[in-house]
Design an enzyme around this catalytic site. Sequence first.
Site, PDB file in Angstrom:
ATOM      1  N   PRO A 203       0.833  -1.210   0.000  1.00  0.00           N
ATOM      2  CA  PRO A 203       0.000   0.000   0.000  1.00  0.00           C
ATOM      3  C   PRO A 203       0.866   1.258   0.000  1.00  0.00           C
ATOM      4  O   PRO A 203       1.708   1.422   0.873  1.00  0.00           O
ATOM      5  CB  PRO A 203      -0.813  -0.104   1.291  1.00  0.00           C
ATOM      6  CG  PRO A 203      -0.673  -1.510   1.754  1.00  0.00           C
ATOM      7  CD  PRO A 203       0.634  -2.010   1.202  1.00  0.00           C
ATOM      8  N   GLU A 204       0.676   2.091  -0.994  1.00  0.00           N
ATOM      9  CA  GLU A 204       1.359   3.387  -1.051  1.00  0.00           C
ATOM     10  C   GLU A 204       0.306   4.462  -0.750  1.00  0.00           C
ATOM     11  O   GLU A 204      -0.788   4.141  -0.294  1.00  0.00           O
ATOM     12  CB  GLU A 204       2.010   3.574  -2.432  1.00  0.00           C
ATOM     13  CG  GLU A 204       3.016   2.461  -2.760  1.00  0.00           C
ATOM     14  CD  GLU A 204       3.696   2.621  -4.121  1.00  0.00           C
ATOM     15  OE1 GLU A 204       3.832   3.755  -4.608  1.00  0.00           O
ATOM     16  OE2 GLU A 204       4.093   1.594  -4.700  1.00  0.00           O
TER      17      GLU A 204
ATOM     18  N   ARG B 117       1.515 -11.430   6.182  1.00  0.00           N
ATOM     19  CA  ARG B 117       2.907 -11.806   6.460  1.00  0.00           C
ATOM     20  C   ARG B 117       3.482 -11.098   7.678  1.00  0.00           C
ATOM     21  O   ARG B 117       4.632 -11.315   8.037  1.00  0.00           O
ATOM     22  CB  ARG B 117       3.775 -11.534   5.225  1.00  0.00           C
ATOM     23  CG  ARG B 117       3.502 -12.543   4.119  1.00  0.00           C
ATOM     24  CD  ARG B 117       4.119 -12.131   2.800  1.00  0.00           C
ATOM     25  NE  ARG B 117       5.565 -11.993   2.869  1.00  0.00           N
ATOM     26  CZ  ARG B 117       6.294 -11.340   1.963  1.00  0.00           C
ATOM     27  NH1 ARG B 117       5.709 -10.760   0.938  1.00  0.00           N
ATOM     28  NH2 ARG B 117       7.589 -11.265   2.087  1.00  0.00           N
TER      29      ARG B 117
END
Length: 286
Positions: A2-3, A114
């Site tokens: 996510p940016e 993760r």
Amino acid sequence: MPELPEVETIVRDLAPKVAGHRLRHPTLYKTDVLRGVSRARLLRTLDGARVLELTRRAKHLVFRLEGGYRLVIQPRMTGSLLINRPPLTPDQRRYAVLTAAISPKQLLVFRDVRRLGTIHLLDERAWVTYTSRIGDEPLDPAFTLDRFRAVLQGSQQAAKKVLMDQRKLAGVGNIYANEALFRAGVDPSRPACRVDRASSARLYRAVRSVLNEALTARGTTVRDYRTGTGGAGNFQFSLQVYGREGEPCVRCGTPLVTTHAIDGRATTFCWRCQGAGAHAPGTRGH
Ligand SMILES: [Zn+2]
């Protein structure tokens, strides 16, 4: 990962639903995500705290809480924030890291497949330090071309690396750095201080336009990213270089090439449109 557009999308989806609500029964399922705060202090601080607002800084979610604390969540690669109806299904629970009820039927869930994301709890003073270490927000009206030029002029590192350096510019990661450099026709490996005036103006506009368009499309889903309502973004269909190695350049038809010469990250570009052949050792167009 996510940016800026992805995190902003999550914030816009969830802010109206969480602002004004108290966090009840906070539960932390994994402690390895905590930074600078113990489990006990986090849960004690969150329990019963009202969320005054949910905002974004760079690629991070920022919950401003009553009492002066901020809960900062960095989703990193595989994190997402959702509202689920309790009780969680085994599948929803599997990757849950932190949950808190915001109403009897709404559970705020930070999940991270993760677990590369992190959770910080900052008081006012720690927040000031935290945010001061991050660069300008590129969509902020105060972020002018002059400011962008100063960022470029101040570094001899590759232009792409500077775009992605969170201390210099907030929220731009690998996807949007690749896209902006292509749009602007700038060689990703060119030392930032040697990007000329015309190119830096094009790059400034490209950074802002690609972020704005991605925001309108609710972000880019290439793997795990989900919006605040659990859906996928749509900007992956508009990517011109990222993930398109070997495919023809949308402008000139030359096959795009990928190099890992800049900071070990995949840089995909058109050597012809971006004049990269002369600057990127180890990459060749033909
Ligand atoms: Zn081209």
